[in-house]
Design a protein around this motif. Structure first.
Motif, mmCIF file in Angstrom:
data_model
loop_
_atom_site.group_PDB
_atom_site.id
_atom_site.type_symbol
_atom_site.label_atom_id
_atom_site.label_comp_id
_atom_site.label_asym_id
_atom_site.label_seq_id
_atom_site.Cartn_x
_atom_site.Cartn_y
_atom_site.Cartn_z
ATOM 1 N N MET A 1 -4.429 -10.122 18.536
ATOM 2 C CA MET A 1 -4.504 -9.616 17.160
ATOM 3 C C MET A 1 -5.311 -10.571 16.296
ATOM 4 N N LYS A 2 -6.172 -10.006 15.433
ATOM 5 C CA LYS A 2 -7.023 -10.807 14.562
ATOM 6 C C LYS A 2 -6.673 -10.547 13.097
ATOM 7 N N PRO A 3 -5.892 -11.446 12.480
ATOM 8 C CA PRO A 3 -5.500 -11.246 11.071
ATOM 9 C C PRO A 3 -6.690 -11.162 10.125
ATOM 10 N N GLU A 4 -7.825 -11.757 10.516
ATOM 11 C CA GLU A 4 -8.992 -11.734 9.628
ATOM 12 C C GLU A 4 -9.509 -10.315 9.401
ATOM 13 N N VAL A 5 -9.241 -9.409 10.358
ATOM 14 C CA VAL A 5 -9.638 -8.014 10.172
ATOM 15 C C VAL A 5 -8.866 -7.404 8.998
ATOM 16 N N ILE A 6 -7.564 -7.724 8.926
ATOM 17 C CA ILE A 6 -6.742 -7.226 7.821
ATOM 18 C C ILE A 6 -7.212 -7.824 6.500
ATOM 19 N N LEU A 7 -7.490 -9.140 6.514
ATOM 20 C CA LEU A 7 -7.938 -9.800 5.290
ATOM 21 C C LEU A 7 -9.279 -9.238 4.817
ATOM 22 N N HIS A 8 -10.171 -8.983 5.772
ATOM 23 C CA HIS A 8 -11.475 -8.434 5.420
ATOM 24 C C HIS A 8 -11.348 -7.024 4.834
ATOM 25 N N SER A 9 -10.334 -6.284 5.288
ATOM 26 C CA SER A 9 -10.137 -4.897 4.845
ATOM 27 C C SER A 9 -9.186 -4.792 3.664
ATOM 28 N N PHE A 10 -8.735 -5.923 3.153
ATOM 29 C CA PHE A 10 -7.703 -5.918 2.111
ATOM 30 C C PHE A 10 -8.134 -5.119 0.886
ATOM 31 N N GLY A 11 -9.370 -5.294 0.460
ATOM 32 C CA GLY A 11 -9.843 -4.584 -0.733
ATOM 33 C C GLY A 11 -9.840 -3.078 -0.547
ATOM 34 N N TYR A 12 -10.283 -2.613 0.621
ATOM 35 C CA TYR A 12 -10.283 -1.177 0.905
ATOM 36 C C TYR A 12 -8.861 -0.618 0.949
ATOM 37 N N LEU A 13 -7.962 -1.388 1.579
ATOM 38 C CA LEU A 13 -6.573 -0.941 1.691
ATOM 39 C C LEU A 13 -5.892 -0.925 0.326
ATOM 40 N N THR A 14 -6.237 -1.900 -0.518
ATOM 41 C CA THR A 14 -5.656 -1.934 -1.868
ATOM 42 C C THR A 14 -6.086 -0.712 -2.675
ATOM 43 N N GLN A 15 -7.362 -0.382 -2.585
ATOM 44 C CA GLN A 15 -7.867 0.797 -3.294
ATOM 45 C C GLN A 15 -7.213 2.068 -2.749
ATOM 46 N N ALA A 16 -7.071 2.140 -1.430
ATOM 47 C CA ALA A 16 -6.423 3.307 -0.817
ATOM 48 C C ALA A 16 -4.961 3.396 -1.212
ATOM 49 N N ALA A 17 -4.294 2.248 -1.338
ATOM 50 C CA ALA A 17 -2.894 2.236 -1.767
ATOM 51 C C ALA A 17 -2.762 2.787 -3.187
ATOM 52 N N GLY A 18 -3.730 2.474 -4.041
ATOM 53 C CA GLY A 18 -3.725 3.019 -5.394
ATOM 54 C C GLY A 18 -3.847 4.532 -5.395
ATOM 55 N N VAL A 19 -4.695 5.061 -4.509
ATOM 56 C CA VAL A 19 -4.837 6.512 -4.391
ATOM 57 C C VAL A 19 -3.532 7.133 -3.895
ATOM 58 N N THR A 20 -2.917 6.493 -2.902
ATOM 59 C CA THR A 20 -1.644 6.994 -2.360
ATOM 60 C C THR A 20 -0.568 7.049 -3.443
ATOM 61 N N ILE A 21 -0.461 5.976 -4.227
ATOM 62 C CA ILE A 21 0.549 5.925 -5.280
ATOM 63 C C ILE A 21 0.256 6.981 -6.346
ATOM 64 N N ALA A 22 -1.013 7.107 -6.747
ATOM 65 C CA ALA A 22 -1.374 8.063 -7.798
ATOM 66 C C ALA A 22 -1.088 9.493 -7.370
ATOM 67 N N VAL A 23 -1.491 9.854 -6.164
ATOM 68 C CA VAL A 23 -1.272 11.212 -5.664
ATOM 69 C C VAL A 23 0.223 11.503 -5.534
ATOM 70 N N SER A 24 0.960 10.522 -5.011
ATOM 71 C CA SER A 24 2.405 10.710 -4.829
ATOM 72 C C SER A 24 3.121 10.813 -6.170
ATOM 73 N N PHE A 25 2.731 9.958 -7.115
ATOM 74 C CA PHE A 25 3.376 9.980 -8.427
ATOM 75 C C PHE A 25 3.118 11.303 -9.143
ATOM 76 N N ALA A 26 1.870 11.768 -9.085
ATOM 77 C CA ALA A 26 1.552 13.062 -9.696
ATOM 78 C C ALA A 26 2.344 14.175 -9.030
ATOM 79 N N GLY A 27 2.466 14.111 -7.713
ATOM 80 C CA GLY A 27 3.225 15.125 -6.984
ATOM 81 C C GLY A 27 4.691 15.127 -7.349
ATOM 82 N N ILE A 28 5.287 13.936 -7.501
ATOM 83 C CA ILE A 28 6.720 13.869 -7.792
ATOM 84 C C ILE A 28 7.002 14.303 -9.228
ATOM 85 N N VAL A 29 6.104 13.972 -10.171
ATOM 86 C CA VAL A 29 6.314 14.346 -11.580
ATOM 87 C C VAL A 29 6.168 15.853 -11.766
#
Length: 218
Positions: A1-29
């Motif tokens: 396992m190479k943790p640097e792959v996760i670190l390199h992808s952190f920005g993309y995953l953070t942006q995707a997490a924001g989309v996940t939260i926004a879509v889910s929050f809109a759906g629940i409201v």
């Protein structure tokens, strides 16, 4: 396992997490609003409203969310209704969640002791006042834990909106895996984001429950 792959992808995953939260929050409201209306139909004294509410719950709890998303996105297009991906995603989540939230709210209303309503009537409260000052505050307090749990379940189910092209956590993790040829690191990174979000929600739910219980004890 190479943790640097996760670190390199952190920005993309953070942006995707924001989309996940926004879509889910809109759906629940939006689902809460629809679920409140369905709950009102389910507890109505009018038989046709009860049947209508029951039919809604049966359909949207009985059909898988994936099928509902595909139906909204592809089937409506056959009739000239070009539904944007984000609208299909939020709408599908909201309509599905509304069925579960309606039953949560109905169960919470049924859990309020019937004597509360009888006492309010004896004190001369009108029907709207009984709902606003007696039934709803207690029902909402009872329903907070299961509603938080529904939010967590919906957030995890939001991974299905990737089928309509939404770049949420699961879709982005798949993209990272295909680009880096490191699926383990990609999915571990996405899983850690899901875990962090859900643990935060669970903690918030526990805090809300303690505050509501403390307020009700006064």
């Amino acid at each position: 396992m190479k943790p640097e792959v996760i670190l390199h992808s952190f920005g993309y995953l953070t942006q995707a997490a924001g989309v996940t939260i926004a879509v889910s929050f809109a759906g629940i409201v939006i689902g809460f609003v629809i679920g409140g209306l369905v709950c009102a139909a389910r507890v109505s004294r009018r038989a046709w409203l009860k049947r209508l509410g029951g039919a809604y719950v049966s359909v949207f709890r009985g059909v898988p969310l994936l099928v509902q998303l595909l139906f909204i996105y592809y089937f409506l297009a056959e009739f000239g209704l070009d539904v944007p991906a984000i609208v299909a995603a939020v709408g599908g989540l909201a309509l599905s969640s509304a069925a579960y939230q309606a039953e949560i709210l109905r169960g919470a209303l049924n859990a309020v002791p019937r004597g509360q309503t009888e006492a309010a009537v004896a004190l001369g409260f009108a029907g709207s006042e009984i709902w606003r000052r007696v039934l709803l505050p207690q029902a909402l307090r009872i329903s907070v834990p299961p509603l938080i749990n529904e939010f967590i379940l919906l957030l995890k189910a939001s991974s299905l909106v990737s089928v309509v092209g939404i770049a949420e956590l699961t879709r982005v993790s798949m993209n990272i895996a295909s680009m880096t040829y490191r699926p383990l690191e990609a999915y571990v990174g996405g899983g850690l984001f899901y875990l962090a979000i859900n643990l935060t929600l669970a903690g918030f739910g526990a805090l809300m429950e303690r505050r509501l219980n403390a307020g009700g004890a006064r």
